[in-house]
Scaffold this motif. Structure first.
Motif, PDB file in Angstrom:
ATOM      1  N   GLY A  97      30.495  70.052  38.604  1.00 56.13           N
ATOM      2  CA  GLY A  97      30.302  71.459  38.949  1.00 56.13           C
ATOM      3  C   GLY A  97      29.553  71.633  40.252  1.00 56.13           C
ATOM      4  O   GLY A  97      29.859  72.518  41.049  1.00 56.13           O
ATOM      5  N   GLY A  98      28.582  70.775  40.500  1.00 62.04           N
ATOM      6  CA  GLY A  98      27.843  70.831  41.761  1.00 62.04           C
ATOM      7  C   GLY A  98      28.738  70.525  42.950  1.00 62.04           C
ATOM      8  O   GLY A  98      28.663  71.184  43.989  1.00 62.04           O
ATOM      9  N   LYS A  99      29.597  69.529  42.805  1.00 58.35           N
ATOM     10  CA  LYS A  99      30.518  69.179  43.885  1.00 58.35           C
ATOM     11  C   LYS A  99      31.505  70.305  44.167  1.00 58.35           C
ATOM     12  O   LYS A  99      31.778  70.627  45.322  1.00 58.35           O
ATOM     13  CB  LYS A  99      31.268  67.894  43.551  1.00 58.35           C
ATOM     14  CG  LYS A  99      30.398  66.661  43.598  1.00 58.35           C
ATOM     15  CD  LYS A  99      31.162  65.418  43.210  1.00 58.35           C
ATOM     16  CE  LYS A  99      30.257  64.195  43.199  1.00 58.35           C
ATOM     17  NZ  LYS A  99      30.968  62.976  42.792  1.00 58.35           N
ATOM     18  N   VAL A 100      32.026  70.903  43.106  1.00 56.73           N
ATOM     19  CA  VAL A 100      32.956  72.025  43.268  1.00 56.73           C
ATOM     20  C   VAL A 100      32.240  73.202  43.917  1.00 56.73           C
ATOM     21  O   VAL A 100      32.784  73.857  44.810  1.00 56.73           O
ATOM     22  CB  VAL A 100      33.564  72.435  41.907  1.00 56.73           C
ATOM     23  CG1 VAL A 100      34.331  73.740  42.011  1.00 56.73           C
ATOM     24  CG2 VAL A 100      34.469  71.334  41.382  1.00 56.73           C
ATOM     25  N   SER A 101      31.012  73.458  43.497  1.00 55.61           N
ATOM     26  CA  SER A 101      30.240  74.560  44.056  1.00 55.61           C
ATOM     27  C   SER A 101      30.006  74.375  45.548  1.00 55.61           C
ATOM     28  O   SER A 101      30.162  75.322  46.328  1.00 55.61           O
ATOM     29  CB  SER A 101      28.903  74.657  43.323  1.00 55.61           C
ATOM     30  OG  SER A 101      28.101  75.650  43.881  1.00 55.61           O
ATOM     31  N   VAL A 102      29.660  73.174  45.958  1.00 53.63           N
ATOM     32  CA  VAL A 102      29.432  72.906  47.386  1.00 53.63           C
ATOM     33  C   VAL A 102      30.715  73.127  48.181  1.00 53.63           C
ATOM     34  O   VAL A 102      30.701  73.736  49.254  1.00 53.63           O
ATOM     35  CB  VAL A 102      28.889  71.474  47.596  1.00 53.63           C
ATOM     36  CG1 VAL A 102      28.931  71.076  49.056  1.00 53.63           C
ATOM     37  CG2 VAL A 102      27.478  71.366  47.049  1.00 53.63           C
TER      38      VAL A 102
END
Length: 73
Positions: free
Chosen positions: A56-61
């Motif tokens: 989720g963090g990677k997608v958010s970035v």
């Protein structure tokens, strides 16, 4: 508008991916009688949540980088 789209993508991914996983884990936890198996299930659950959070963090970035921020100067 892009921020609304990005928020909608994240919200739907949480509802469609994480919620069913959590419901299955809760159901298995109620069915399992052994405390050792419950501990193992809890351990797997915690590692899976860490993995989902990392994704989720990677997608958010990536979504934030695609936003076109417009200043009002």
């Amino acid at each position: 508008m892009l921020r609304f789209r990005n928020d909608a993508i994240i919200t739907l991914s949480i509802i469609c991916l994480q919620l069913p996983f959590e419901l299955v884990c809760a159901h298995w936890y109620e069915i399992i009688g052994s405390d050792i198996l419950k501990f193992g299930l809890t351990t797997i659950y915690l590692f899976a949540i860490q993995y989902f959070t990392q994704i989720g963090g990677k997608v958010s970035v990536k979504l934030i980088k695609r936003e076109k921020n417009v200043s009002s100067y």
